[in-house]
Write a protein that holds these residues in place. Sequence first.
Motif, mmCIF file in Angstrom:
data_model
loop_
_atom_site.group_PDB
_atom_site.id
_atom_site.type_symbol
_atom_site.label_atom_id
_atom_site.label_comp_id
_atom_site.label_asym_id
_atom_site.label_seq_id
_atom_site.Cartn_x
_atom_site.Cartn_y
_atom_site.Cartn_z
ATOM 1 N N THR A 3 1.718 -57.937 12.432
ATOM 2 C CA THR A 3 2.583 -58.516 13.465
ATOM 3 C C THR A 3 3.748 -57.592 13.808
ATOM 4 O O THR A 3 4.221 -57.598 14.952
ATOM 5 C CB THR A 3 3.108 -59.899 13.037
ATOM 6 N N GLU A 4 4.209 -56.800 12.858
ATOM 7 C CA GLU A 4 5.285 -55.866 13.170
ATOM 8 C C GLU A 4 4.787 -54.695 14.007
ATOM 9 O O GLU A 4 5.524 -54.145 14.835
ATOM 10 C CB GLU A 4 5.949 -55.362 11.886
ATOM 11 N N LEU A 5 3.531 -54.304 13.823
ATOM 12 C CA LEU A 5 2.965 -53.265 14.679
ATOM 13 C C LEU A 5 2.938 -53.725 16.133
ATOM 14 O O LEU A 5 3.331 -52.999 17.046
ATOM 15 C CB LEU A 5 1.548 -52.912 14.211
ATOM 16 N N VAL A 6 2.482 -54.961 16.349
ATOM 17 C CA VAL A 6 2.421 -55.454 17.728
ATOM 18 C C VAL A 6 3.812 -55.794 18.251
ATOM 19 O O VAL A 6 4.074 -55.696 19.455
ATOM 20 C CB VAL A 6 1.453 -56.658 17.830
ATOM 21 N N HIS A 7 4.730 -56.161 17.371
ATOM 22 C CA HIS A 7 6.125 -56.383 17.772
ATOM 23 C C HIS A 7 6.710 -55.106 18.375
ATOM 24 O O HIS A 7 7.367 -55.134 19.425
ATOM 25 C CB HIS A 7 6.935 -56.811 16.541
ATOM 26 N N GLY A 8 6.455 -53.989 17.719
ATOM 27 C CA GLY A 8 6.975 -52.721 18.219
ATOM 28 C C GLY A 8 6.418 -52.347 19.582
ATOM 29 O O GLY A 8 7.078 -51.655 20.358
ATOM 30 N N ARG A 9 5.214 -52.807 19.885
ATOM 31 C CA ARG A 9 4.571 -52.439 21.148
ATOM 32 C C ARG A 9 4.882 -53.419 22.278
ATOM 33 O O ARG A 9 4.858 -53.034 23.445
ATOM 34 C CB ARG A 9 3.057 -52.363 20.943
ATOM 35 N N THR A 10 5.124 -54.667 21.933
ATOM 36 C CA THR A 10 5.274 -55.687 22.972
ATOM 37 C C THR A 10 6.682 -56.252 23.072
ATOM 38 O O THR A 10 7.013 -56.889 24.069
ATOM 39 C CB THR A 10 4.321 -56.867 22.700
ATOM 40 N N GLY A 11 7.500 -56.070 22.035
ATOM 41 C CA GLY A 11 8.813 -56.704 22.004
ATOM 42 C C GLY A 11 8.758 -58.167 21.638
ATOM 43 O O GLY A 11 9.767 -58.871 21.723
ATOM 44 N N ILE A 12 7.581 -58.656 21.215
ATOM 45 C CA ILE A 12 7.398 -60.059 20.833
ATOM 46 C C ILE A 12 7.257 -60.127 19.319
ATOM 47 O O ILE A 12 6.338 -59.534 18.746
ATOM 48 C CB ILE A 12 6.153 -60.650 21.521
ATOM 49 N N ASP A 13 8.153 -60.860 18.674
ATOM 50 C CA ASP A 13 8.221 -60.920 17.212
ATOM 51 C C ASP A 13 7.761 -62.299 16.750
ATOM 52 O O ASP A 13 8.524 -63.267 16.816
ATOM 53 C CB ASP A 13 9.668 -60.645 16.766
ATOM 54 N N ILE A 14 6.512 -62.391 16.305
ATOM 55 C CA ILE A 14 5.968 -63.646 15.803
ATOM 56 C C ILE A 14 5.651 -63.471 14.321
ATOM 57 O O ILE A 14 4.812 -62.646 13.951
ATOM 58 C CB ILE A 14 4.682 -64.073 16.547
ATOM 59 N N HIS A 15 6.318 -64.235 13.483
ATOM 60 C CA HIS A 15 6.011 -64.159 12.056
ATOM 61 C C HIS A 15 4.596 -64.697 11.820
ATOM 62 O O HIS A 15 4.206 -65.698 12.430
ATOM 63 C CB HIS A 15 7.024 -64.982 11.251
ATOM 64 N N PRO A 16 3.825 -64.059 10.952
ATOM 65 C CA PRO A 16 2.441 -64.519 10.745
ATOM 66 C C PRO A 16 2.333 -65.918 10.172
ATOM 67 O O PRO A 16 1.271 -66.544 10.256
ATOM 68 C CB PRO A 16 1.863 -63.480 9.779
ATOM 69 N N GLY A 17 3.432 -66.445 9.620
ATOM 70 C CA GLY A 17 3.387 -67.798 9.076
ATOM 71 C C GLY A 17 3.516 -68.885 10.117
ATOM 72 O O GLY A 17 3.203 -70.051 9.849
ATOM 73 N N ALA A 18 3.969 -68.550 11.316
ATOM 74 C CA ALA A 18 4.172 -69.566 12.358
ATOM 75 C C ALA A 18 2.846 -70.245 12.710
ATOM 76 O O ALA A 18 1.819 -69.585 12.856
ATOM 77 C CB ALA A 18 4.781 -68.928 13.598
ATOM 78 N N ARG A 19 2.886 -71.562 12.863
ATOM 79 C CA ARG A 19 1.702 -72.336 13.231
ATOM 80 C C ARG A 19 1.730 -72.597 14.728
ATOM 81 O O ARG A 19 2.637 -73.262 15.227
ATOM 82 C CB ARG A 19 1.665 -73.646 12.441
ATOM 83 N N ILE A 20 0.733 -72.066 15.432
ATOM 84 C CA ILE A 20 0.731 -72.107 16.893
ATOM 85 C C ILE A 20 -0.582 -72.710 17.374
ATOM 86 O O ILE A 20 -1.662 -72.221 17.030
ATOM 87 C CB ILE A 20 0.932 -70.696 17.487
ATOM 88 N N GLY A 21 -0.487 -73.756 18.194
ATOM 89 C CA GLY A 21 -1.662 -74.444 18.703
ATOM 90 C C GLY A 21 -2.372 -73.674 19.803
ATOM 91 O O GLY A 21 -1.947 -72.593 20.232
#
Length: 304
Positions: free
Chosen positions: A180-198
Amino acid sequence: MTDTQRQLALLVEGILGSYAEQGNINHLDGSNLPSRAAVDRVLGDLLSLVFPGFLGEDEVDELSSRYFVGERCARSLRALERIIGRAMGIQCAAGKPARPRPVPELHAEAHTHAIDLLAHIPTIREVIASDVRAALDGDPAACSAAEVITSYPGVTAIAVHRIAHHLYRRGVPLIPRMMTELVHGRTGIDIHPGARIGDSFFVDHGTGVVIGETTHIGEHVKLYQGVTLGAMSVEVSERSRATKRHPTLEDHVTVYAGATILGGDTVIGRGSTVGGNVWLTHSVPPGTTVMLDKPSLRMFTNAG
């Protein structure tokens, strides 16, 4: 010994001395940790399985798809075994050394995790397909699935999150966060892998979005850029990973740009809308619209 050699010897001793004094940023047990490059490569292979023919330069059609999937699964399996096996010895809690484990035991557990992830690719794809549809439905500027898959940072970020979250839920250390930090660096979107998303989740534009570890997000939720779903600041002694620190957004919630929603007890009710630049630390009932009406917040139900 020349002056340069003496200087280098002193430099070496100084650096070795810092290893003894600041041991928390050393890893000197002789084993290699997974590198960012290795995690990046396997993540790319996994995304190519999720979006065949869209990412990378492989030309995939119905005739070649069986070969492509077989080769990519075999390569991903080997890579996942290596990086997960190397990460298994990491202890999350600071100051608690990991219990040494036999290499065959680590390899067997890493193999199980890797096989499990690959076996769940069809299920992960099903959820990601709903995210792609949400992007198409939620953005009038979106022309096609190809456009949102290859160009929209929100789609990339949630696709990586779906993979990382699967590993996180199964207790794989380090690797989900690295993904998730790799994609955070590329997109500017920081989503912790623990977040539960429907299902059917869409982040429009995306830059500056932060979603914390214990966030719960329902289905058909839409966020705009700069949204923070975060935790209230607490003392170190009061921190606990088991405590829900981040908000809950129920189904069909929309949060506009720059809004900040904090706290584990904060629930944004189903069908609510949170306006831009709003600061919220308390719950709102279903069907509520929250707007910034300076100098205070104004809330009203969608019914009036």
